[in-house]
Scaffold this motif. Structure first.
Motif, mmCIF file in Angstrom:
data_model
loop_
_atom_site.group_PDB
_atom_site.id
_atom_site.type_symbol
_atom_site.label_atom_id
_atom_site.label_comp_id
_atom_site.label_asym_id
_atom_site.label_seq_id
_atom_site.Cartn_x
_atom_site.Cartn_y
_atom_site.Cartn_z
ATOM 1 N N SER A 152 43.416 34.026 32.749
ATOM 2 C CA SER A 152 43.098 33.471 34.068
ATOM 3 C C SER A 152 44.371 33.148 34.839
ATOM 4 N N ALA A 155 45.688 36.386 36.171
ATOM 5 C CA ALA A 155 44.813 36.885 37.233
ATOM 6 C C ALA A 155 45.064 36.130 38.532
ATOM 7 N N ALA A 156 45.295 34.821 38.427
ATOM 8 C CA ALA A 156 45.559 34.009 39.617
ATOM 9 C C ALA A 156 46.862 34.424 40.296
ATOM 10 N N ASN A 158 47.741 37.493 40.482
ATOM 11 C CA ASN A 158 47.504 38.912 40.823
ATOM 12 C C ASN A 158 48.228 39.867 39.883
ATOM 13 N N THR A 162 40.470 40.536 37.700
ATOM 14 C CA THR A 162 39.475 39.567 37.274
ATOM 15 C C THR A 162 38.422 40.261 36.417
ATOM 16 N N ASP A 164 35.845 39.554 32.455
ATOM 17 C CA ASP A 164 35.282 38.587 31.517
ATOM 18 C C ASP A 164 36.381 38.191 30.526
ATOM 19 N N PHE A 165 37.114 37.127 30.859
ATOM 20 C CA PHE A 165 38.285 36.766 30.071
ATOM 21 C C PHE A 165 37.926 36.304 28.660
#
Length: 220
Positions: A152, A155-156, A158, A162, A164-165
């Motif tokens: 996560s 992903a934040a 970039n 995104t 299903d972590f």
């Protein structure tokens, strides 16, 4: 936490905070569970090794299974703390972070005492399904959550799409651990097995998939 195959050190620390004494008791209890098995380890035995009374243990835990869960949770939280401090995430690529964390995890699960405890857990979990579920919640699921949080984070920034972590974390752990542990349990993990090569293959496969891997890494 070093475990002798024949003896567990007994006695409570003479100094330290209550938190430190409690932590030591959890660590000593887990050593016993690892060495002797859950069903063979009594509260009286744990109390004797830890240098406390059985009353002290029952004041903190309903039974030895509650103590086992607390001990596993303590061990896993220590491992998680060690893993998240391996590197500064903001200054590392996800590839490097997964490699460092993967190396830590692989070394941990292949320790002889951990393999022995895994055997014990599998054997006894079938008779105690509630215990098995509790052990999973404080063990693998905690590790999966840690990895999910790391995904996560990237992903934040970039740096990762995104997805299903939690499922991704479970998949990474399976790719990394399942086969080596299975072979080690059955004594067929050869002396020439290359842990670093396995780790590199898993990280590349996980991050890029077969189509995205370099030709030299696609087949070993």
């Amino acid at each position: 936490m070093d475990i002798s195959p024949h003896k567990v050190k007994a006695g409570r620390p003479r100094a330290g905070t209550e938190h430190e004494r409690h932590a030591l008791m959890l660590e000593q209890a887990l050593e016993l569970f690892m060495l002797e098995g859950v069903s063979q380890t009594s509260v009286a035995r744990i109390a004797n090794v830890c240098g406390v009374s059985t009353r002290t243990i029952y004041e903190r835990f309903d039974n030895k299974y509650a103590l086992l869960i607390a001990a596993i949770k303590h061990m896993v939280e220590k491992d998680v703390s060690a893993m998240v401090q391996i590197d500064n995430l903001s200054n590392q690529t996800l590839h490097q972070v997964l490699t460092d964390i993967g190396r830590f995890m692989l070394n941990r699960v292949l320790e002889p005492r951990m393999l022995s405890f895994f055997k014990i857990g599998v054997a006894e979990a079938s008779h105690l399904p509630e215990l098995a579920r509790a052990m999973k919640a404080v063990g693998p699921e905690r590790i999966h959550q840690m990895l999910s949080d790391i995904f996560s984070f990237y992903a934040a920034k970039n740096m990762l799409p995104t997805l299903d972590f939690k499922r991704a974390a479970e998949s990474y752990c399976e790719l990394l651990i399942a086969a080596p542990r299975q072979k080690a349990l059955f004594g067929v993990l050869g002396a020439d097995w290359d842990a670093e090569a396995h780790l590199a293959f898993v990280v590349n496969l996980f991050l890029h998939g077969l189509h995205g891997m370099e030709p030299a890494n696609a087949v070993k």
